[in-house]
Design a protein around this motif. Structure first.
Motif, PDB file in Angstrom:
ATOM      1  N   GLU A   5       0.832  -1.201   0.000  1.00 51.55           N
ATOM      2  CA  GLU A   5       0.000   0.000   0.000  1.00 51.55           C
ATOM      3  C   GLU A   5       0.866   1.250   0.000  1.00 51.55           C
ATOM      4  O   GLU A   5       0.596   2.212  -0.735  1.00 51.55           O
ATOM      5  CB  GLU A   5      -0.919   0.002   1.215  1.00 51.55           C
ATOM      6  N   ALA A   6       1.932   1.229   0.794  1.00 50.82           N
ATOM      7  CA  ALA A   6       2.828   2.389   0.847  1.00 50.82           C
ATOM      8  C   ALA A   6       3.504   2.616  -0.507  1.00 50.82           C
ATOM      9  O   ALA A   6       3.651   3.758  -0.958  1.00 50.82           O
ATOM     10  CB  ALA A   6       3.875   2.190   1.943  1.00 50.82           C
ATOM     11  N   GLN A   7       3.900   1.541  -1.155  1.00 48.51           N
ATOM     12  CA  GLN A   7       4.549   1.680  -2.461  1.00 48.51           C
ATOM     13  C   GLN A   7       3.579   2.241  -3.494  1.00 48.51           C
ATOM     14  O   GLN A   7       3.956   3.056  -4.340  1.00 48.51           O
ATOM     15  CB  GLN A   7       5.091   0.331  -2.929  1.00 48.51           C
ATOM     16  N   THR A   8       2.328   1.816  -3.423  1.00 44.92           N
ATOM     17  CA  THR A   8       1.320   2.346  -4.342  1.00 44.92           C
ATOM     18  C   THR A   8       1.134   3.843  -4.151  1.00 44.92           C
ATOM     19  O   THR A   8       1.096   4.615  -5.118  1.00 44.92           O
ATOM     20  CB  THR A   8      -0.024   1.619  -4.128  1.00 44.92           C
ATOM     21  N   VAL A   9       1.047   4.265  -2.889  1.00 49.63           N
ATOM     22  CA  VAL A   9       0.860   5.689  -2.598  1.00 49.63           C
ATOM     23  C   VAL A   9       2.061   6.496  -3.082  1.00 49.63           C
ATOM     24  O   VAL A   9       1.908   7.549  -3.722  1.00 49.63           O
ATOM     25  CB  VAL A   9       0.636   5.906  -1.085  1.00 49.63           C
ATOM     26  N   LEU A  10       3.263   6.017  -2.798  1.00 48.95           N
ATOM     27  CA  LEU A  10       4.466   6.749  -3.193  1.00 48.95           C
ATOM     28  C   LEU A  10       4.631   6.796  -4.710  1.00 48.95           C
ATOM     29  O   LEU A  10       5.110   7.792  -5.256  1.00 48.95           O
ATOM     30  CB  LEU A  10       5.702   6.115  -2.553  1.00 48.95           C
ATOM     31  N   THR A  11       4.243   5.717  -5.379  1.00 44.25           N
ATOM     32  CA  THR A  11       4.331   5.709  -6.845  1.00 44.25           C
ATOM     33  C   THR A  11       3.377   6.733  -7.445  1.00 44.25           C
ATOM     34  O   THR A  11       3.762   7.526  -8.325  1.00 44.25           O
ATOM     35  CB  THR A  11       3.999   4.313  -7.389  1.00 44.25           C
ATOM     36  N   GLU A  12       2.135   6.742  -6.970  1.00 48.06           N
ATOM     37  CA  GLU A  12       1.169   7.722  -7.460  1.00 48.06           C
ATOM     38  C   GLU A  12       1.621   9.143  -7.140  1.00 48.06           C
ATOM     39  O   GLU A  12       1.501  10.054  -7.969  1.00 48.06           O
ATOM     40  CB  GLU A  12      -0.199   7.451  -6.828  1.00 48.06           C
ATOM     41  N   LEU A  13       2.163   9.327  -5.922  1.00 49.26           N
ATOM     42  CA  LEU A  13       2.626  10.651  -5.523  1.00 49.26           C
ATOM     43  C   LEU A  13       3.789  11.103  -6.398  1.00 49.26           C
ATOM     44  O   LEU A  13       3.825  12.266  -6.843  1.00 49.26           O
ATOM     45  CB  LEU A  13       3.045  10.629  -4.054  1.00 49.26           C
ATOM     46  N   SER A  14       4.744  10.227  -6.675  1.00 54.90           N
ATOM     47  CA  SER A  14       5.895  10.590  -7.499  1.00 54.90           C
ATOM     48  C   SER A  14       5.468  11.023  -8.900  1.00 54.90           C
ATOM     49  O   SER A  14       5.997  11.997  -9.454  1.00 54.90           O
ATOM     50  CB  SER A  14       6.864   9.404  -7.584  1.00 54.90           C
ATOM     51  N   LEU A  15       4.515  10.293  -9.477  1.00 54.93           N
ATOM     52  CA  LEU A  15       4.025  10.654 -10.808  1.00 54.93           C
ATOM     53  C   LEU A  15       3.363  12.028 -10.786  1.00 54.93           C
ATOM     54  O   LEU A  15       3.562  12.850 -11.692  1.00 54.93           O
ATOM     55  CB  LEU A  15       3.037   9.591 -11.305  1.00 54.93           C
ATOM     56  N   TRP A  16       2.574  12.274  -9.735  1.00 58.24           N
ATOM     57  CA  TRP A  16       1.884  13.565  -9.629  1.00 58.24           C
ATOM     58  C   TRP A  16       2.875  14.705  -9.387  1.00 58.24           C
ATOM     59  O   TRP A  16       2.721  15.797  -9.938  1.00 58.24           O
ATOM     60  CB  TRP A  16       0.854  13.514  -8.509  1.00 58.24           C
ATOM     61  N   LEU A  17       3.891  14.455  -8.580  1.00 52.29           N
ATOM     62  CA  LEU A  17       4.902  15.489  -8.331  1.00 52.29           C
ATOM     63  C   LEU A  17       5.582  15.900  -9.639  1.00 52.29           C
ATOM     64  O   LEU A  17       5.800  17.096  -9.886  1.00 52.29           O
ATOM     65  CB  LEU A  17       5.951  14.966  -7.348  1.00 52.29           C
ATOM     66  N   THR A  18       5.914  14.916 -10.454  1.00 60.80           N
ATOM     67  CA  THR A  18       6.566  15.219 -11.727  1.00 60.80           C
ATOM     68  C   THR A  18       5.627  15.945 -12.683  1.00 60.80           C
ATOM     69  O   THR A  18       6.025  16.884 -13.380  1.00 60.80           O
ATOM     70  CB  THR A  18       7.069  13.918 -12.385  1.00 60.80           C
TER      71      THR A  18
END
Length: 243
Positions: free
Chosen positions: A97-110
């Protein structure tokens, strides 16, 4: 020969013998075809045996994909999500779950956040749970302003005017002069998780508040004072407070 006398047995004709031979040959071919069946059944069993486990794994993958698609469905209302309150422990899929959140967050940050002037992130932002929490909240408020069914221009303008600048300001304050070295062994932020100060006072304070709060509060005993002083000394050895 009289009609009362028994007839002599008729000898088999050539045609009858040939027919019998064909039947025997047919039976032989049938037996040859049946003979390898046990081996075929065993081989089929070996192929089929792992199927239930594979189907279960596939079902989990499909369920995850469906949930992901539903989460990205245009017009769906974005729910609040807290990075600090994600499930953890051995009995849950906390890491996934944490990896999913961080992956989505990283894409949005970029795609969104880092396009803005002054929105640079420090190299150690991953190690600041409060910063991740701020960014996750900001990302989801952006989705609510731009993607949700009830998204409005006013909500988007509020995101630009209040939410984004506020997060940028707090992140800069929380990570000022911080670096990856601060999170390594011996660094000022190489610390265990936070703990509640004077935690040993919980029981006496609860008892006082629940039964006699109009009376004088219980005096901090020796154990409470010693625990607080030990925590203070640990903070000083680490170089100050915790970010």
């Amino acid at each position: 020969m009289s009609t009362n006398e028994k007839k002599e047995p008729e000898f088999a004709t050539t045609a009858a013998v040939a027919g019998l031979a064909r039947e025997v040959e047919g039976l032989r071919l049938t037996m040859e075809a049946v003979t390898p069946l046990p081996q075929q059944v065993e081989a089929l069993h070996e192929l089929v045996e792992p199927l239930p486990e594979q189907v279960t794994k596939l079902a989990k993958v499909v369920k995850g994909l469906v949930e992901q698609l539903n989460d990205e469905e245009p017009g769906k209302k974005t729910r609040p999500l807290s990075w600090l309150d994600l499930a953890d422990g051995d009995d849950v899929d906390g890491a996934d779950e944490a990896q999913t959140v961080l992956t989505e967050l990283s894409l949005w940050l970029t795609r969104v956040y880092l396009r803005y002037h002054g929105a640079e992130l420090p190299e150690c932002w991953w190690w600041h749970p409060d910063v991740v929490e701020e960014l996750v909240c900001l990302m989801r408020s952006w989705l609510a302003a731009y993607v949700d069914r009830d998204a409005t221009v006013a909500r988007a303008a509020d995101w630009h005017d209040r939410y984004r600048p506020g997060v940028v300001k707090r992140i800069k304050a929380a990570t000022a002069n911080c670096s990856l070295e601060n999170h390594q062994d011996g660094g000022s932020l190489f610390l265990p998780g936070p703990r509640v100060p004077s935690g040993t006072a919980l029981a006496p304070i609860a008892g006082w508040w629940g039964t006699a709060r109009t009376a004088t509060a219980p005096e901090p005993d020796v154990a409470v004072v010693a625990d607080a002083r030990a925590a203070e000394a640990a903070r000083r050895r680490a170089g100050g407070g915790r970010r």
